[in-house]
Write a protein that holds these residues in place. Structure first.
Motif, short mmCIF file in Angstrom:
data_model
loop_
_atom_site.label_atom_id
_atom_site.label_comp_id
_atom_site.label_asym_id
_atom_site.label_seq_id
_atom_site.Cartn_x
_atom_site.Cartn_y
_atom_site.Cartn_z
N GLU A 1 -29.72 31.09 29.61
CA GLU A 1 -29.95 30.84 31.07
C GLU A 1 -28.83 29.86 31.72
OE1 GLU A 1 -33.64 29.71 33.26
OE2 GLU A 1 -34.26 30.66 31.49
N CYS A 2 -28.42 30.44 32.68
CA CYS A 2 -27.43 29.56 33.37
C CYS A 2 -26.97 30.13 34.71
CB CYS A 2 -25.88 29.66 32.61
SG CYS A 2 -24.47 29.09 33.30
N SER B 1 -36.36 36.50 39.31
CA SER B 1 -35.03 36.77 38.53
C SER B 1 -34.23 35.33 38.21
CB SER B 1 -34.22 37.58 39.54
OG SER B 1 -33.74 36.68 40.61
N ALA B 2 -33.42 35.43 37.47
CA ALA B 2 -32.75 34.46 36.87
C ALA B 2 -31.20 35.03 36.48
CB ALA B 2 -33.19 33.68 35.79
N ARG B 3 -30.34 34.08 36.23
CA ARG B 3 -29.07 34.46 35.80
C ARG B 3 -28.70 33.94 34.21
NH1 ARG B 3 -26.11 36.83 39.85
NH2 ARG B 3 -24.24 36.80 38.48
N ILE C 1 -22.91 26.88 25.19
CA ILE C 1 -23.48 25.74 24.93
C ILE C 1 -23.03 24.52 25.75
CG2 ILE C 1 -23.92 23.85 23.08
CD1 ILE C 1 -23.61 26.26 20.95
N ALA C 2 -21.75 24.65 26.14
CA ALA C 2 -20.92 23.76 26.97
C ALA C 2 -21.99 23.78 28.41
CB ALA C 2 -19.67 23.71 27.05
N GLU C 3 -22.20 25.05 29.00
CA GLU C 3 -22.84 25.09 30.14
C GLU C 3 -24.01 24.47 30.25
OE1 GLU C 3 -22.01 26.60 33.13
OE2 GLU C 3 -20.00 26.77 32.46
N GLN C 4 -24.85 24.48 29.07
CA GLN C 4 -26.21 24.15 29.01
C GLN C 4 -26.29 22.54 28.63
OE1 GLN C 4 -29.10 26.53 26.84
NE2 GLN C 4 -28.81 28.32 28.45
N HIS C 5 -24.99 22.19 27.97
CA HIS C 5 -25.38 20.66 27.65
C HIS C 5 -23.88 19.81 28.17
CE1 HIS C 5 -28.40 21.27 24.57
NE2 HIS C 5 -28.06 22.52 24.59
#
Ligand code: ATP
Ligand code: MG
Ligand code: MG
Ligand code: MG
Length: 577
Positions: free
Chosen positions: A215-216, A418-420, A468-472
């Motif tokens: 999710e992002c 909805s989500a991306r 992972i970088a997007e979420q962290h």
């Protein structure tokens, strides 16, 4: 391992790179993990390569755990196997094609179904040899139209691709489930927030497939999930994956079953007008998203096969249901539904009015919510009636219907949100498309040849670094989960006093001895610069050797939570293991 910042091949950047649109790209470039060479082509610098290798290690462990065996095939491939399956042309401009000096045709592999099938054919030929799962972690090439966001969508990227070879559908399903479980364990381990969604099979062919989407908000895939159940699907899978060939007139309406009191258009229009209060429906309208109850001819039970809400207003579904109660229009084949493990009983379907009769659309490629459930290999199976309405262009060709936020979930439970997301993994039950192309058979117990069935399963290994970088991350930089971080502890020498450096070296050596990997900032730079770099680089624990040392303590900072604790220098290893 102790990595010294004074000699590490690393230059962090103070400024965001101009071309970076998403946080992972911005931070991975700023923190010196990757460098751009050409559009969608990147170099991995020491810290980036460590994260990539850590992800590869986790992938290998999870693949080995399900009994998959690692092999390595070439990336530079001859045209012939891809010609046999038609993908030499079908794959389109995303495939890098090239010539050798003798004018022979080659390609840089975008995915390896053909060659894995061929490899198995070369070694195995008896039913006793199967099942088998093979995988590789390999550089893939795709000439993406829009390389994007650094390593998130590269033209050269690292993929783990595995392929299962089984003798029957049941075994294939088992191999598929093994992969699904391995992926769940892997992505949990990488501390990703992700959803498993039903997907279309696209250029890969075959039937059942699911994607793992991290999710992002900046992700390129849009998916929907139910507010009340675990139904989730890529919107690509709930819209039309491939419009039916030809024009509407080419699809003759099938028979519709009526009871004597089947509602006519008048009944329905009257009802809807009384509900809407403002809009008048006419016989020319296609009323999308109307709830329809159906039952098989002669059956006792009513079944909810099509659900939805009118796009532009609220309708009392209970009353509508009552109004449509006598409608008996179930032409869907139950057996077909049961045969598919991904079936939900229900779909979102537009209801159409024509010739003074209620009609509805059930072509899986036209009706949203059904395409993935019924299988693209039976394109005309469910065509009951095709009529001209909103989902069609004025010249009569067919276009996709789109699923929207707030639509009822196809499984009848809850509404869709909805989500991306970023596609990090994709698993397919391919079937026999590739084994048919090269006649991959196993000699059965009965002495007869049996066609092998295949699955294919991908993980975007290099893309995971970005996902992972997007979420962290936070405003200061990257915040790696321990499993993938380029080191465990980042030791900062905060001051010029010789005793600080000596103690930092001693602590680092002690940590290293205990199996904790260390980045030691021994540069001749200000504490401010060192702190900023430590936050940017994103190692889970930052250890500051500074003023406190005169009292026998160092500061331990948790990069993710921000908590700072003072720990006595002689207790530091015990504290960190
Ligand atoms: P996308 O929809 O993002 O283009 P895909 O569906 O074409 O991906 P697959 O053929 O399913 O990709 O490949 C398996 C996995 O490889 C994907 O789930 C994704 O994680 C990764 N991947 C695909 N294309 C790229 C790319 N251009 N750069 C990095 N990783 C990629
Ligand atoms: Mg793609
Ligand atoms: Mg995709
Ligand atoms: Mg995919």
């Amino acid at each position: 391992m102790i990595t010294r910042m004074s000699t590490l091949f690393l230059r962090t950047l103070r400024e965001d790179p101009a071309e970076a649109e998403v946080p992972s790209h911005r931070l991975l470039v700023r923190a010196g993990y990757v460098r751009r060479v050409a559009p969608g082509i990147y170099s991995w610098l020491p810290l980036g390569l460590r994260v990539l290798r850590n992800i590869e290690r986790a992938v290998r462990e999870e693949m080995d755990a399900i009994g998959a065996q690692e092999i390595h095939l070439p990336a530079l491939l001859p045209k012939e196997p891809y010609e046999a399956t038609g993908r030499w042309t079908e794959y389109g401009p995303n495939m890098f094609r090239l010539k050798d000096r003798k004018n022979g045709d080659y390609l840089l592999g975008p995915t390896h179904e053909e060659l894995f099938a061929q490899t198995v054919k070369g070694e195995y030929n008896s039913y006793r040899d199967f099942p088998v799962i093979l995988y590789q972690i390999q550089t893939k090439y795709r000439d993406e139209e829009r390389p994007r966001a650094g390593i998130l969508r590269g033209r050269e990227f690292v993929m783990k691709d595995s392929y299962s070879f089984d003798l029957d559908d049941e075994q294939l399903l088992r191999s598929y489930q093994l992969h699904r479980q391995a992926y769940v364990r892997l992505f949990d381990r990488l501390e990703l927030d992700y959803t498993v969604v039903s997907a279309t099979s696209g250029a890969m062919g075959g039937s059942a497939s699911e994607e793992f989407l991290a999710e992002c908000a900046t992700g390129e895939d849009t998916f929907v999930r139910s507010s009340e159940s675990d139904y989730a699907a890529n919107v690509e899978a709930v819209t039309t994956p491939a419009p039916p060939e030809g024009r509407i007139e080419d699809h003759p309406p099938a028979e519709i079953h009526h009871t004597p009191d089947t509602p006519t258009i008048e009944t329905l229009v009257e009802f809807l007008n009384s509900e809407s209060g403002q809009r008048t429906f006419t016989a020319a309208d296609t009323l999308k998203n109307v709830l329809v109850k159906t039952r098989a001819p002669g059956a006792e039970e009513w079944e909810l096969l099509a659900v939805g809400v009118p796009g532009d207003r609220e309708v009392d579904m209970k009353r509508l249901e009552a109004a449509l109660e006598p409608l008996e229009v179930a032409l869907l084949d139950e057996a077909d539904f049961e045969a598919n493990p991904f079936l939900v009983k229900g779909y979102v379907g537009p209801l159409a009015l024509r010739d003074n009769e209620v009609r509805y659309l059930v072509d899986p490629r036209v009706v949203r919510g059904t395409a993935w459930a019924t299988g693209a290999d039976k394109p005309d199976h469910h065509v009951v009636d095709l009529v001209c309405g909103r989902d069609f262009t004025p010249d009569g060709t067919i276009e996709a219907a789109e699923v929207r936020e707030g639509d009822p979930s196809p499984d009848g439970r809850g509404v869709l949100r909805s989500a991306r997301g970023i596609e990090i993994g994709h698993i397919f039950q391919l079937g026999r498309k590739y084994t048919d192309a090269i006649s991959l058979d196993a000699l059965g117990q009965d002495g007869k040849p049996k066609r092998v069935t295949m699955g294919s399963y991908g993980v975007g290994v290099s893309r995971l670094v970005a996902a992972i970088a997007e979420q962290h991350n936070d405003e200061l930089g990257l915040v790696w989960p321990r499993e993938v971080a380029p080191a465990d502890v980042h030791v900062v020498i905060a001051g010029k006093d010789e005793s600080l450096a000596t103690e930092a070296e001693r602590i680092s050596a002690e940590l290293d001895g205990a199996g904790i990997s260390v980045i030691l900032d021994d540069r001749n730079a200000s504490p401010g610069v060192k702190f900023a770099d430590a936050e940017l680089v994103g190692v889970p624990t930052i250890l500051v050797v500074g003023k406190g040392l005169s009292n026998g303590v160092v500061e331990v900072k948790d990069r993710a939570g921000g908590e700072r604790t003072e720990i006595a220098t002689d207790r530091i290893v015990g504290h960190l293991v």
